[in-house]
Design an enzyme around this catalytic site. Structure first.
Site, PDB file in Angstrom:
ATOM      1  N   CYS A 238      11.747 -10.814   1.639  1.00  0.00           N
ATOM      2  CA  CYS A 238      11.338 -10.324   3.540  1.00  0.00           C
ATOM      3  C   CYS A 238      12.160 -11.040   3.792  1.00  0.00           C
ATOM      4  O   CYS A 238      12.671 -10.749   5.682  1.00  0.00           O
ATOM      5  CB  CYS A 238       9.931 -10.930   3.720  1.00  0.00           C
ATOM      6  SG  CYS A 238       8.952 -11.846   3.000  1.00  0.00           S
TER       7      CYS A 238
ATOM      8  N   ASN B 189       9.045 -11.275  -5.873  1.00  0.00           N
ATOM      9  CA  ASN B 189       9.805 -12.583  -5.676  1.00  0.00           C
ATOM     10  C   ASN B 189       8.933 -13.698  -5.653  1.00  0.00           C
ATOM     11  O   ASN B 189      10.047 -14.144  -5.856  1.00  0.00           O
ATOM     12  CB  ASN B 189      10.687 -12.181  -4.301  1.00  0.00           C
ATOM     13  CG  ASN B 189       9.873 -11.186  -3.378  1.00  0.00           C
ATOM     14  OD1 ASN B 189       8.825 -11.453  -2.968  1.00  0.00           O
ATOM     15  ND2 ASN B 189      11.304 -11.325  -2.422  1.00  0.00           N
TER      16      ASN B 189
ATOM     17  N   GLU C  53       3.115  -6.187   4.700  1.00  0.00           N
ATOM     18  CA  GLU C  53       4.726  -6.648   4.718  1.00  0.00           C
ATOM     19  C   GLU C  53       5.827  -6.255   3.987  1.00  0.00           C
ATOM     20  O   GLU C  53       5.989  -6.492   2.776  1.00  0.00           O
ATOM     21  CB  GLU C  53       4.735  -8.030   4.800  1.00  0.00           C
ATOM     22  CG  GLU C  53       5.616  -8.736   4.771  1.00  0.00           C
ATOM     23  CD  GLU C  53       7.110  -9.397   4.519  1.00  0.00           C
ATOM     24  OE1 GLU C  53       7.785  -8.298   5.321  1.00  0.00           O
ATOM     25  OE2 GLU C  53       6.727  -9.696   3.590  1.00  0.00           O
TER      26      GLU C  53
END
Length: 204
Positions: A188, A50, A154
């Site tokens: 995120c 992304n 992450e």
């Protein structure tokens, strides 16, 4: 994506200027103590789809400026961006062999790299399911492995939109929706909760 990549490159280049001399430590009379950083070795960078340039470039350069060589495994959907990044880094003077481009299907290649006894660390950005799989596989000591692997994963966050009572409520509502559902929520930084002042809660 490109602007953030440039920011990452500059940030980590400046960080290494402070890290190269180590950290100050106290010494008593008759002692001379030092605290220095050393590279870990070969690391694996597994980057997401992304933000195909920014996160990939940032995590790769962070490892490189601290003296490590890396195996760059981009997301299956974004190998061309990573390949071009490698070309640009080599044009800039990075020696061959420091940044190694390893495209391919994540389960087969990813598992092999994570479990290899000579890889020292994994830097991963992506889903919780894959991150947990990496943690599990990296924790097992393989034959011939000297060190425990380090994992930086992450796997998303809980990002909050705060709306006060004097906010532009139309803008707040549209921003909440855009943040939560842009990229189908697969990033995120996607908004996942809204904290709204009680006086305007119902309207928002």
């Amino acid at each position: 994506d490109t602007a953030v990549s440039v920011d990452f490159l500059e940030y980590y280049a400046r960080q290494v200027l402070t890290l190269k001399d180590g950290s100050p430590v106290q010494s008593r009379d008759g002692e001379y103590n030092q605290y220095n950083y050393i590279p870990l070795g070969v690391g694996i960078i597994i980057s997401p789809f992304n933000f195909p340039l920014a996160i990939m470039a940032g995590t790769a350069v962070a490892a490189i400026v601290t003296g490590n060589t890396i195996l760059l495994k981009p997301a299956d959907a974004t190998p061309v961006v990573a390949a071009k990044f490698v070309e640009v880094m080599e044009e800039a003077g990075l020696p061959k062999g420091v940044l190694n481009f390893i495209p391919g299907a994540t389960p087969e290649i990813g598992d092999y790299l994570v479990e290899h006894p000579k890889t020292r660390f994994v830097s991963f950005t992506g889903s919780r399911a894959v991150g947990c799989r990496i943690y599990e596989r990296a924790a097992k000591v393989q034959p011939g492995q000297k060190w425990l692997k380090r994992v930086i994963a992450e796997m998303g966050g809980k990002d909050t939109m705060v709306v006060d009572k004097d906010a532009d409520l139309d803008l707040a509502a549209s921003s909440i929706v855009y943040s939560a559902f842009g990229f189908a929520g697969q990033k995120c930084s996607a908004g996942s909760r809204a904290v709204v002042h009680q006086d305007v809660y119902d309207e928002v």
